[in-house]
Scaffold this active site. Structure first.
Site, PDB file in Angstrom:
ATOM      1  CB  CYS A 158       2.442  29.748 -18.739  1.00 18.68           C
ATOM      2  SG  CYS A 158       3.137  31.119 -17.823  1.00 18.68           S
ATOM      3  CD  GLU A 159       1.421  23.818 -19.796  1.00 23.91           C
ATOM      4  OE1 GLU A 159       0.434  23.477 -20.480  1.00 23.91           O
ATOM      5  OE2 GLU A 159       2.589  23.729 -20.169  1.00 23.91           O
TER       6      GLU A 159
ATOM      7  N   PRO B   3       0.824  -1.218   0.000  1.00 25.62           N
ATOM      8  CG  PRO B   3       0.174  -0.835   2.226  1.00 25.62           C
ATOM      9  CD  PRO B   3       0.936  -1.794   1.351  1.00 25.62           C
TER      10      PRO B   3
ATOM     11  NE  ARG C 254      -3.103  11.714  -7.019  1.00 25.18           N
ATOM     12  CZ  ARG C 254      -4.415  11.678  -6.886  1.00 25.18           C
ATOM     13  NH1 ARG C 254      -5.026  12.657  -6.276  1.00 25.18           N
ATOM     14  NH2 ARG C 254      -5.107  10.674  -7.344  1.00 25.18           N
TER      15      ARG C 254
ATOM     16  CE1 TYR D  67       2.002   6.929  -6.266  1.00 25.34           C
ATOM     17  CE2 TYR D  67      -0.072   6.916  -5.066  1.00 25.34           C
ATOM     18  CZ  TYR D  67       1.015   6.252  -5.580  1.00 25.34           C
ATOM     19  OH  TYR D  67       1.117   4.899  -5.394  1.00 25.34           O
TER      20      TYR D  67
HETATM   21  C1  LIG Z   1       2.077   2.181  -7.252  1.00 23.05           C
HETATM   22  C2  LIG Z   1       2.187   0.782  -6.819  1.00 23.05           C
HETATM   23  C3  LIG Z   1       1.705   0.375  -5.576  1.00 23.05           C
HETATM   24  C4  LIG Z   1       0.997   1.311  -4.626  1.00 23.05           C
HETATM   25  O1  LIG Z   1      -0.269   1.693  -5.044  1.00 23.05           O
HETATM   26  P1  LIG Z   1      -1.231   2.540  -4.076  1.00 23.05           P
HETATM   27  O2  LIG Z   1      -2.432   2.775  -4.884  1.00 23.05           O
HETATM   28  O3  LIG Z   1      -0.529   3.800  -3.715  1.00 23.05           O
HETATM   29  O4  LIG Z   1      -1.504   1.694  -2.862  1.00 23.05           O
HETATM   30  C5  LIG Z   1       1.896  -0.934  -5.206  1.00 23.05           C
HETATM   31  N1  LIG Z   1       2.517  -1.827  -6.018  1.00 23.05           N
HETATM   32  C6  LIG Z   1       2.993  -1.480  -7.223  1.00 23.05           C
HETATM   33  C7  LIG Z   1       3.676  -2.491  -8.053  1.00 23.05           C
HETATM   34  C8  LIG Z   1       2.847  -0.165  -7.660  1.00 23.05           C
HETATM   35  O5  LIG Z   1       3.313   0.172  -8.871  1.00 23.05           O
END
Ligand SMILES: *Cc1c(COP(=O)(O)O)cnc(C)c1O
Length: 404
Positions: A338-339, A269, A307, A367
């Protein structure tokens, strides 16, 4: 992190005073929120005691990695840089897994040298490379194979990773070929079957489908995996009253799966551990009034938080001080870049704002900072961690002279 008498607080500190002390834009994290998220996550699945590897790509601040390591989590890394950083943060190699479709030979060799738990391979081509390096080093390397379960995560397409048209993992057919070709390899030990179907998943259905596919595949190929790595992807509540993942149901589905397949479960996670533990503080520069809309121009922009521009993601924006008059007019919160895509949110009724007012952009712990850039030659923001009543800088603001 909460409002008290219309004022926003990080633990015991008023958010406005943090903005004054450290400047804006500023990422602020709550130690106790991170702790709570880790404890909750472990509790949901405690009946089968999984190995929880934090997805470092969601937030790679060194201090945060140290905290997460201290709470007992391992790490899921996707580059040599992330691997070096989690080792520096004190996370033990036997709790580290390495994912990614394009690990180069230098990265593979470094991972082997450090004796990490698993290299989760994503193609036959990569396995050939791993075997070559293992042979050269005369070592036995433990690997996982990432299956592409062709399961729709029902999330935004840009963060879906488990459909057959996505670049990740291998098909069922390839998986069975790999097992046949490598099950008696002298240099490679297949230990794990891994999956990760996408991110910000708020329905149990995709996970149930994924487990069904894994179960069917294992039955068919008749191979015993010591580990099953189910990836991450658990969604958080970016919007109030949004649909939520039911952890109890997910846990029950996994317990059912484990009755038929006795393996150790790994999770990866990211967002669910750190997403709602971070806030972006930003100041209003101007309120540009047009006939239909007020543009609230903030000192944070898409270089600080991409994001919304990248995924159309919605992050709630609130004033640090909610007291005031409210006006019924369209408000668009934008940055100075500037976007046209440098826009965070469009809302209707909003508090009458003034230049200089401090605002909060919610749920940016995952992120957020990791995706920041120097676009428009803007320095990257600072990061602050709050523990009780003590704010500490965990990453200095970039100096404009350095980036020039
Ligand atoms: C990005 C990623 C995660 C984490 O995903 P979350 O949505 O932030 O929990 C886990 N495993 C892999 C291989 C990933 O690329």
């Amino acid at each position: 992190m909460y409002y008290k008498k219309n004022k926003y607080f990080f633990e015991k500190i008023n958010a406005i005073s943090v903005a004054k002390e450290f400047g804006t834009p500023l990422y602020v994290y709550s130690y106790n929120k991170i702790k709570k998220n880790v404890i909750n996550f472990k509790n949901y699945f405690k009946s089968f005691n999984p190995l929880v590897c934090f997805s470092v790509k969601s937030n790679s601040n060194l201090s945060i990695l140290k905290i997460i390591g201290k709470f007992g989590l391992g790490a899921d890394v996707v580059s040599i840089g992330e691997l070096m950083k989690v080792l520096k943060a004190g996370i033990k190699p036997n709790k580290i897994v390495f994912s990614g479709v394009g690990k180069n030979s230098k990265e593979i060799e470094y991972a082997i040298k450090k004796k990490i738990l698993l290299i989760n391979a994503e193609s036959v081509e990569e396995i050939i490379e791993i075997e070559k390096i293992a042979k050269k080093r005369k070592e036995i390397v433990n690997i996982g194979i990432r299956l592409n379960p062709d399961t729709d995560a029902k999330t935004i397409s840009k963060i879906s990773t488990g459909k057959k048209e996505d670049k990740f993992g291998v098909s069922e057919k390839k998986l069975s070929e790999i097992i046949n070709n490598y099950k008696s390899s002298k240099f490679i030990k297949i230990k794990c079957l891994s999956v990760h179907i996408g991110s910000q998943i708020t329905s149990n259905k995709p996970y149930d489908m994924m487990l069904k596919v894994i179960n069917r595949v294992i039955n068919k190929i008749k191979f015993k995996f010591e580990y099953i790595d189910l990836g991450g992807g658990m969604g958080i509540e970016y919007e109030i009253k949004q649909k939520k993942l039911n952890y109890k149901n997910y846990c029950d589905s996994i317990k059912n799966f484990l009755k038929k397949n006795n393996s150790k479960i790994i999770f990866e996670p990211g967002r669910s551990i750190i997403g709602d533990a971070g806030i972006l503080l930003t100041k209003v520069i101007y309120i540009k009034k047009t006939r239909n809309k007020n543009f609230v121009i903030l000192d944070a922009a898409m270089n600080d938080l991409i994001r919304p521009a990248l995924y159309n993601a919605k992050h709630r924006i609130n004033p640090c001080d909610k007291k005031g008059k409210y006006e019924k007019k369209l408000h668009e919160f934008v940055g100075p870049i500037c976007e046209t895509s440098d826009s965070f949110l469009l809302t209707k009724k909003y508090k009458k704002l003034k230049p200089g007012e401090i605002m909060l952009i919610h749920d940016v712990g995952a992120y957020g900072m990791v995706l920041s850039s120097n676009y428009n030659l803007r320095p990257k923001p600072a990061e602050v961690l709050i523990n009780g009543s003590k704010p500490i800088i965990i990453k200095k603001r970039q100096n404009i002279r350095d980036i020039i």
